[in-house]
Design a protein around this motif. Structure first.
Motif, mmCIF file in Angstrom:
data_model
loop_
_atom_site.group_PDB
_atom_site.id
_atom_site.type_symbol
_atom_site.label_atom_id
_atom_site.label_comp_id
_atom_site.label_asym_id
_atom_site.label_seq_id
_atom_site.Cartn_x
_atom_site.Cartn_y
_atom_site.Cartn_z
ATOM 1 N N LYS A 169 0.910 17.604 1.668
ATOM 2 C CA LYS A 169 -0.181 17.176 2.538
ATOM 3 C C LYS A 169 0.006 15.761 3.072
ATOM 4 O O LYS A 169 -0.812 15.282 3.854
ATOM 5 C CB LYS A 169 -1.506 17.253 1.770
ATOM 6 N N VAL A 170 1.047 15.063 2.624
ATOM 7 C CA VAL A 170 1.277 13.695 3.076
ATOM 8 C C VAL A 170 2.718 13.562 3.550
ATOM 9 O O VAL A 170 3.566 14.414 3.273
ATOM 10 C CB VAL A 170 1.007 12.667 1.952
ATOM 11 N N LYS A 171 2.985 12.496 4.267
ATOM 12 C CA LYS A 171 4.346 12.224 4.710
ATOM 13 C C LYS A 171 5.112 11.566 3.572
ATOM 14 O O LYS A 171 4.750 10.480 3.112
ATOM 15 C CB LYS A 171 4.337 11.315 5.942
ATOM 16 N N VAL A 172 6.146 12.226 3.105
ATOM 17 C CA VAL A 172 6.915 11.749 1.966
ATOM 18 C C VAL A 172 8.237 11.160 2.456
ATOM 19 O O VAL A 172 8.913 11.737 3.318
ATOM 20 C CB VAL A 172 7.183 12.899 0.976
ATOM 21 N N LYS A 173 8.592 10.028 1.895
ATOM 22 C CA LYS A 173 9.860 9.377 2.225
ATOM 23 C C LYS A 173 10.755 9.368 0.986
ATOM 24 O O LYS A 173 10.262 9.313 -0.130
ATOM 25 C CB LYS A 173 9.603 7.950 2.706
ATOM 26 N N PRO A 174 12.064 9.425 1.187
ATOM 27 C CA PRO A 174 12.966 9.478 0.025
ATOM 28 C C PRO A 174 13.000 8.162 -0.745
ATOM 29 O O PRO A 174 13.000 7.073 -0.163
ATOM 30 C CB PRO A 174 14.332 9.796 0.643
ATOM 31 N N LEU A 175 13.051 8.288 -2.050
ATOM 32 C CA LEU A 175 13.133 7.124 -2.940
ATOM 33 C C LEU A 175 14.574 6.817 -3.333
ATOM 34 O O LEU A 175 14.891 5.711 -3.777
ATOM 35 C CB LEU A 175 12.294 7.402 -4.198
ATOM 36 N N LYS A 176 15.435 7.784 -3.174
ATOM 37 C CA LYS A 176 16.805 7.720 -3.693
ATOM 38 C C LYS A 176 17.558 6.458 -3.271
ATOM 39 O O LYS A 176 18.233 5.820 -4.088
ATOM 40 C CB LYS A 176 17.565 8.965 -3.231
ATOM 41 N N GLY A 177 17.454 6.077 -2.002
ATOM 42 C CA GLY A 177 18.195 4.913 -1.523
ATOM 43 C C GLY A 177 17.792 3.632 -2.230
ATOM 44 O O GLY A 177 18.650 2.808 -2.591
ATOM 45 N N ILE B 157 -2.918 8.665 -3.631
ATOM 46 C CA ILE B 157 -2.285 8.865 -2.332
ATOM 47 C C ILE B 157 -3.314 8.912 -1.197
ATOM 48 O O ILE B 157 -2.937 9.066 -0.044
ATOM 49 C CB ILE B 157 -1.434 10.150 -2.315
ATOM 50 N N ALA B 158 -4.598 8.770 -1.545
ATOM 51 C CA ALA B 158 -5.628 8.746 -0.507
ATOM 52 C C ALA B 158 -5.511 7.458 0.311
ATOM 53 O O ALA B 158 -4.970 6.452 -0.131
ATOM 54 C CB ALA B 158 -7.011 8.841 -1.145
ATOM 55 N N GLY B 159 -6.037 7.495 1.498
ATOM 56 C CA GLY B 159 -6.058 6.292 2.322
ATOM 57 C C GLY B 159 -4.790 6.072 3.109
ATOM 58 O O GLY B 159 -4.526 4.957 3.567
ATOM 59 N N GLY B 160 -3.966 7.090 3.258
ATOM 60 C CA GLY B 160 -2.788 6.973 4.109
ATOM 61 C C GLY B 160 -1.666 6.146 3.533
ATOM 62 O O GLY B 160 -0.877 5.552 4.275
ATOM 63 N N LYS B 161 -1.577 6.075 2.215
ATOM 64 C CA LYS B 161 -0.499 5.307 1.600
ATOM 65 C C LYS B 161 0.856 5.982 1.835
ATOM 66 O O LYS B 161 0.947 7.206 1.881
ATOM 67 C CB LYS B 161 -0.736 5.163 0.099
ATOM 68 N N ASP B 162 1.890 5.153 1.988
ATOM 69 C CA ASP B 162 3.250 5.686 2.047
ATOM 70 C C ASP B 162 3.636 6.187 0.667
ATOM 71 O O ASP B 162 3.416 5.497 -0.347
ATOM 72 C CB ASP B 162 4.231 4.597 2.486
ATOM 73 N N VAL B 163 4.226 7.369 0.610
ATOM 74 C CA VAL B 163 4.628 7.978 -0.654
ATOM 75 C C VAL B 163 6.139 8.115 -0.671
ATOM 76 O O VAL B 163 6.729 8.730 0.225
ATOM 77 C CB VAL B 163 3.970 9.360 -0.848
ATOM 78 N N ASN C 89 0.818 -1.208 0.000
ATOM 79 C CA ASN C 89 0.000 0.000 0.000
ATOM 80 C C ASN C 89 0.858 1.266 0.000
ATOM 81 O O ASN C 89 0.660 2.180 0.803
ATOM 82 C CB ASN C 89 -0.958 0.008 1.195
ATOM 83 N N SER C 90 1.826 1.293 -0.899
ATOM 84 C CA SER C 90 2.683 2.465 -1.044
ATOM 85 C C SER C 90 2.806 2.797 -2.522
ATOM 86 O O SER C 90 2.490 1.972 -3.388
ATOM 87 C CB SER C 90 4.067 2.205 -0.441
ATOM 88 N N ILE C 91 3.256 4.012 -2.803
ATOM 89 C CA ILE C 91 3.493 4.406 -4.181
ATOM 90 C C ILE C 91 4.846 5.102 -4.276
ATOM 91 O O ILE C 91 5.302 5.750 -3.330
ATOM 92 C CB ILE C 91 2.392 5.333 -4.737
ATOM 93 N N ALA C 92 5.485 4.934 -5.420
ATOM 94 C CA ALA C 92 6.709 5.658 -5.753
ATOM 95 C C ALA C 92 6.392 6.579 -6.929
ATOM 96 O O ALA C 92 5.793 6.140 -7.914
ATOM 97 C CB ALA C 92 7.829 4.697 -6.113
#
Length: 479
Positions: free
Chosen positions: A212-220, A171-177, A67-70
């Motif tokens: 508006k959402v918590k974003v995490k880095p994709l780079k790693g 990105i709705a529904g609290g998915k990790d981005v 339940n995440s998206i890149a």
């Protein structure tokens, strides 16, 4: 951990029939494809097939939580002045996952959890510029939305404007981005930040949503994928290295009057030998100019009796090669030039020989080997190597990763053991200024010797071997 489940799309399973029928309907695309360039042999980009791109996306999805998206954005066109633009260069991460080589596009890898199947699946969304005959008269062909689906194998495709509607739903529904879009938007130059400020107050639709959402880095995640090359990637890098190496050797056969003339010749030969373009702005540094490591003015005269140091390479299929060679302008080394060059070459060869998985050594480990070898060699040549001498004479690292970018997988650790598929450079160098601290006969000499190397299980594959580097071979080219 559950395995990622994602069947190859029908356009991969029935690759030939699907794409041939599509090519009949759409004759022009925004990049070379098999339909218009048959020599590409069903590759999306040179030597890289649809199936390999699919496996890359699946590998990324396997690293992401359910339940995440890149989200990845294509590069935009950059302008030199007014309406005059630079040649387009695609964002390496975007190209790595999609093979799509046009601007104004967004790719989304959506990882979902299937309760019925009990494991994960992923969906590939690709939003691109739609076909537009009026615009294409001016800008050239676009591949369009249908090609995004049928050629680039997107599960869901749409016009770039559709992102405004679809991204909020994804990105709705609290998915990790996971994305690096916000970080890439920040100006790299202190001057730009000082004059124009940060772009945070000019956020576009994607930027606004990401705020508006918590974003995490994709780079790693992307670095971990890109740093290990497939056989097809290595083949592209070998082709670029072979073509570029031959160009270097051809350049050494001639005496050049100016740095600019030499640069022009190499640019032509890279392309004539099969590369698509130069991989980066080259260093062509005569005499003391070589002591400026990233000297790129390339506008000085080349004087007999001095050395010329050239750091350059070509690009094929998006993959680059990185070579540095140093040779006498008049074809003959002086005794001091020969002694210093031979010492550096010996260190470079020792480091290259260690580029094998079985050696259990890292890039940082290779740097330590290079430092030790250079320190001992300089001492034998009469240098005082006490204090900060070595870091003054050898101020850079011995190597970096290379691939879709000259400095590939930026930020990836240099501490992990090298393994099969890692492609790196080995480039020891010594740069002697005019300080009385150094032996007089070496002052003003700058020498760097660099090859691109692919790590194998029990030995190195030198990708740039066609560029000669032995003293006897360099001097023999003028006889």
């Amino acid at each position: 951990m559950h395995a990622l489940r994602r069947a190859a799309p029908r356009s991969l399973l029935y690759h030939h029939a699907t794409r041939r029928s599509f090519a009949t309907a759409v004759e022009h695309f925004g990049q070379p494809l098999h339909e218009t360039h048959p020599h590409l042999l069903n590759a999306v980009t040179p030597n890289i097939t649809s199936l390999e791109y699919f496996h890359r996306r699946a590998a990324l999805a396997s690293l992401l939580p359910p339940n995440s998206i890149a989200i990845l954005a294509a590069s935009d066109i950059k302008y030199r002045s007014g309406a005059v633009f630079y040649k387009f260069h695609q964002d390496p991460n975007f190209l790595y996952l999609t093979g799509f080589n046009e601007p104004e596009a967004i790719a989304i890898i959506e990882k979902t959890w299937s309760a019925r199947a009990g494991d994960s699946e992923h969906v590939f969304h690709l939003f691109v510029r739609p076909k537009n005959p009026r615009e294409e008269i001016w800008e050239g062909a676009r591949s369009g939305v249908e090609a995004a689906r049928e050629v680039f194998n997107a599960d869901e495709a749409g016009a770039i404007e559709d992102v405004r509607r679809i991204l909020p739903e994804l990105i709705a529904g609290g998915k990790d981005v996971y994305t690096d879009i916000a970080a890439e938007a920040q100006p790299r130059s202190e001057y730009t930040r000082m004059v124009f400020g940060a772009p945070s107050n000019r956020a576009g639709i994607v930027g606004e949503l990401l705020q508006k959402v918590k974003v995490k880095p994709l780079k790693g995640f992307m670095n971990n994928l890109r740093v290990v090359k497939s056989e097809a990637e290595v083949a592209n890098m070998r082709k670029a290295g072979q073509a570029s190496g031959r160009a270097f050797t051809d350049a050494m056969r001639q005496q050049w009057e100016t740095e600019r003339d030499l640069e022009t010749f190499l640019d032509y030969k890279f392309k004539a030998n099969g590369c698509e373009e130069a991989a980066y702005v080259p260093v062509v540094a005569g005499g003391e100019n070589a002591n400026m490591i990233h000297y790129v003015r390339n506008d000085a005269a080349l004087n007999p009796g001095e050395l010329v140091t050239v750091d350059a390479g070509g690009e094929y299929g998006g993959y680059v090669t990185d070579i540095t060679r140093c040779w006498p302008v008049n074809g003959k080394f002086t005794p001091a030039q020969k002694d210093l060059y031979s010492m550096i070459l010996g260190v470079q060869r020792r480091c290259v020989a260690l580029c094998k998985q079985s050696q259990k050594i890292s890039l940082d480990g290779l740097h330590s080997v290079a430092e030790q070898g250079l320190r001992e060699g300089l001492k034998d040549l009469g240098f005082d190597v006490s204090g900060n001498a070595l870091e003054t004479l050898f101020p850079h690292h011995v190597g970096h990763y290379v691939g879709l970018a000259v400095h590939d997988a930026p930020g990836h650790t240099r501490n992990e053991f090298l393994k099969k598929g890692h492609c790196i450079t080995i480039e020891p160098g010594i740069y002697v200024d005019q300080s009385e601290r150094w032996p007089e006969h070496f002052r003003g000499i700058g020498i760097r010797i660099e090859d691109s190397v692919c790590v194998q299980e029990n030995g190195p594959l030198v990708l740039t071997t066609e560029a000669v580097k032995e003293v006897v071979d360099i001097e023999a080219l003028r006889r």
